[in-house]
Design an enzyme around this catalytic site. Structure first.
Site, PDB file in Angstrom:
ATOM      1  N   SER A 202       0.798  -1.226   0.000  1.00 40.85           N
ATOM      2  CA  SER A 202       0.000   0.000   0.000  1.00 40.85           C
ATOM      3  C   SER A 202       0.830   1.274   0.000  1.00 40.85           C
ATOM      4  O   SER A 202       0.390   2.280  -0.537  1.00 40.85           O
ATOM      5  CB  SER A 202      -0.947   0.007   1.202  1.00 40.85           C
ATOM      6  OG  SER A 202      -0.218  -0.001   2.410  1.00 40.85           O
ATOM      7  N   HIS A 230      -4.870  -3.372  -2.991  1.00 37.98           N
ATOM      8  CA  HIS A 230      -4.441  -2.428  -4.032  1.00 37.98           C
ATOM      9  C   HIS A 230      -4.242  -3.092  -5.389  1.00 37.98           C
ATOM     10  O   HIS A 230      -3.633  -2.505  -6.285  1.00 37.98           O
ATOM     11  CB  HIS A 230      -3.181  -1.690  -3.585  1.00 37.98           C
ATOM     12  CG  HIS A 230      -3.417  -0.872  -2.357  1.00 37.98           C
ATOM     13  ND1 HIS A 230      -4.002   0.374  -2.387  1.00 37.98           N
ATOM     14  CD2 HIS A 230      -3.235  -1.166  -1.055  1.00 37.98           C
ATOM     15  CE1 HIS A 230      -4.132   0.827  -1.155  1.00 37.98           C
ATOM     16  NE2 HIS A 230      -3.678  -0.084  -0.322  1.00 37.98           N
ATOM     17  N   LYS A 261     -11.440   0.871  -2.440  1.00 34.82           N
ATOM     18  CA  LYS A 261     -10.326   1.421  -3.208  1.00 34.82           C
ATOM     19  C   LYS A 261     -10.705   1.399  -4.692  1.00 34.82           C
ATOM     20  O   LYS A 261     -11.582   2.146  -5.079  1.00 34.82           O
ATOM     21  CB  LYS A 261      -9.059   0.684  -2.830  1.00 34.82           C
ATOM     22  CG  LYS A 261      -8.661   1.188  -1.435  1.00 34.82           C
ATOM     23  CD  LYS A 261      -7.675   0.430  -0.668  1.00 34.82           C
ATOM     24  CE  LYS A 261      -7.484   1.145   0.661  1.00 34.82           C
ATOM     25  NZ  LYS A 261      -6.973   0.280   1.718  1.00 34.82           N
TER      26      LYS A 261
END
Ligand SMILES: *Cc1c(COP(=O)(O)O)cnc(C)c1O
Length: 422
Positions: A202, A230, A261
């Site tokens: 991250s 991610h 995200k």
């Protein structure tokens, strides 16, 4: 010494103590405060009435304000209300949650999926459910704070290997083999070793050597939990994540990801076998003892799961990598194949990072400093993230702002953590 607010003596003593602690944070360049922002469409936001371009969000595909997600969130609210009213195991297991979980399992190609209100709650519930005092957790030094907290909470013996260091991981697995060979905590079970890594890290944006980690954990009979926070929505032929991209998804016991995200909504998930999900429903305390995710979040996340698999999802990811290449070029960063949408600009010194962020704000770019304890001391940075929604104008504005900062930023891979800018 700061002002001590007035009040009854015991209370002012309390406030005074906290004020002294805050002063210490300030002196170390580690004081944090909230900055009120108003989102504008796309990548813009306003801070105190000033319009800035955001290069710090995790909304990598620009889905947070995509019409399909907004419509799905609105429809879910109309259908089931603003709140879920209860935990999943009471009356809160709504149709929108089940549809999301079925959609996640179908996307990831797993037998089942389970959704939590946040990624943080996902780790905090899952890890202590799977391992306890008799077990071992072996994890990468740079895993997210929620994994560290969860591993500590589990009571398992912890071993942390240097970032992506396969030799040290193997040595720890050998050590764990010896340790877990013995006792039998429950009939029909034995002590276990759980390896935990992120797929795309991250704060650094690099990838784990996942194929090798899978081979190692198999050789040692360990379990693997992979946090795709991610990578989900970005990597692999159907954007399932790094496990799909390197072809090892069906060899990973616990696939974790987040919905806030690239997926633009909110929540966290575990994908895996039916027994895994049934077990977590019974044992994951952050799932059991918490109100179910709000319908709006589940509805939006479900729409996002469909969207990332579509042709439009593929096009957004192509746009993202094109933007990553443009930002690298604009920022004078090393070219090369994009492995993630995270481009850390390492500064080192905490105060320097804060000054750099302030200078960028002056130039119209929103990119707050990331400091200890999010990253190690002396490794403060600007964590630059790119979105498919960034325009050519956004990238040009960033390039201009960065040229004014060149003296503060060191190239990636710096080693002397003590040498901050003057
Ligand atoms: C953001 C993040 C989480 C936590 O997810 P939330 O939904 O924000 O609570 C977990 N793991 C990683 C690697 C993350 O970056």
């Amino acid at each position: 010494m700061g002002l001590v607010p007035e009040g009854p003596p015991a209370m002012s003593d309390f406030a005074g103590e906290l004020t002294r602690r805050l002063e210490a944070l300030r002196a170390a360049g580690l004081y944090r405060e909230l900055r009120r922002v108003e989102r504008q469409p796309g990548t813009n936001l306003t801070v105190a009435g000033r319009r800035l371009v955001d290069f710090s969000a995790n909304d990598y595909l620009g889905l947070a304000d995509h019409p399909a997600l907004l419509a799905a969130a609105t429809a879910a609210v109309a259908r089931q209300g603003a709140g879920a009213r209860a935990s999943r195991l009471m009356g809160g297991s709504l149709g929108v949650h089940h549809e999301l979980e079925e959609g996640l399992a179908a996307w990831k190609g797993t037998a089942a999926a389970l959704v939590f209100a946040t990624g943080y709650a996902t780790a905090l519930g899952t890890i202590p459910a799977l391992v306890g005092r008799d077990d071992v957790v072996v994890m990468d030094k740079l895993v997210h704070a929620c994994v560290v907290d969860a591993a500590r909470l589990s009571g398992a013996k912890l071993r942390v290997y240097p970032h992506n260091d396969l030799d040290r991981l193997e040595a720890m697995l050998r050590w764990a083999d010896a340790r877990t060979a013995g006792g039998r905590p429950l009939p029909g079970t034995r002590p276990r070793t759980l390896v935990i890594t992120e797929s795309v890290f991250s704060m650094d944006g690099d990838q784990a050597p996942l194929r090798e980690i899978v081979a190692l954990k198999e050789r040692h009979g360990a379990w693997l939990m992979l946090d795709e926070a991610h990578a989900a929505g970005l990597l692999g032929a159907t954007r399932r994540g790094l496990a799909e991209a390197v072809g090892v998804a069906d060899r990973i016991e616990v696939q974790m990801g987040t919905l806030g995200k690239a997926l633009g909504a909110a929540g966290g998930y575990i994908c895996g076998s039916r027994p895994l999900v049934d077990y977590l429903v019974n044992r994951a305390r952050s799932f059991i003892f918490s109100t179910a995710p709000v319908p709006a979040a589940a509805g939006a996340a479900h729409a996002a799961v469909q969207l990332v698999q579509s042709d439009e999802g593929a096009a957004l990811v192509r746009q993202l990598w094109a933007n990553v290449a443009a930002v690298k070029h604009a920022g004078g960063l090393a070219a090369g194949p994009a492995t993630s949408a995270i481009l850390p600009l390492l500064i080192g010194d905490e105060g320097g990072a804060v000054r750099a962020a302030a200078a960028l704000r002056e130039s119209g770019i929103f990119l707050p400093a990331v400091r200890f304890p999010t990253v190690p001391r002396g490794a403060a940075r600007l964590r630059l993230t790119v979105s498919a929604a960034h325009t050519a104008g956004d990238v040009a504005a960033l390039a201009t702002a960065l040229t004014r900062l060149n003296h503060l930023i060191r190239p990636p891979g710096f080693s002397d953590a003590s040498a901050g800018p003057a």
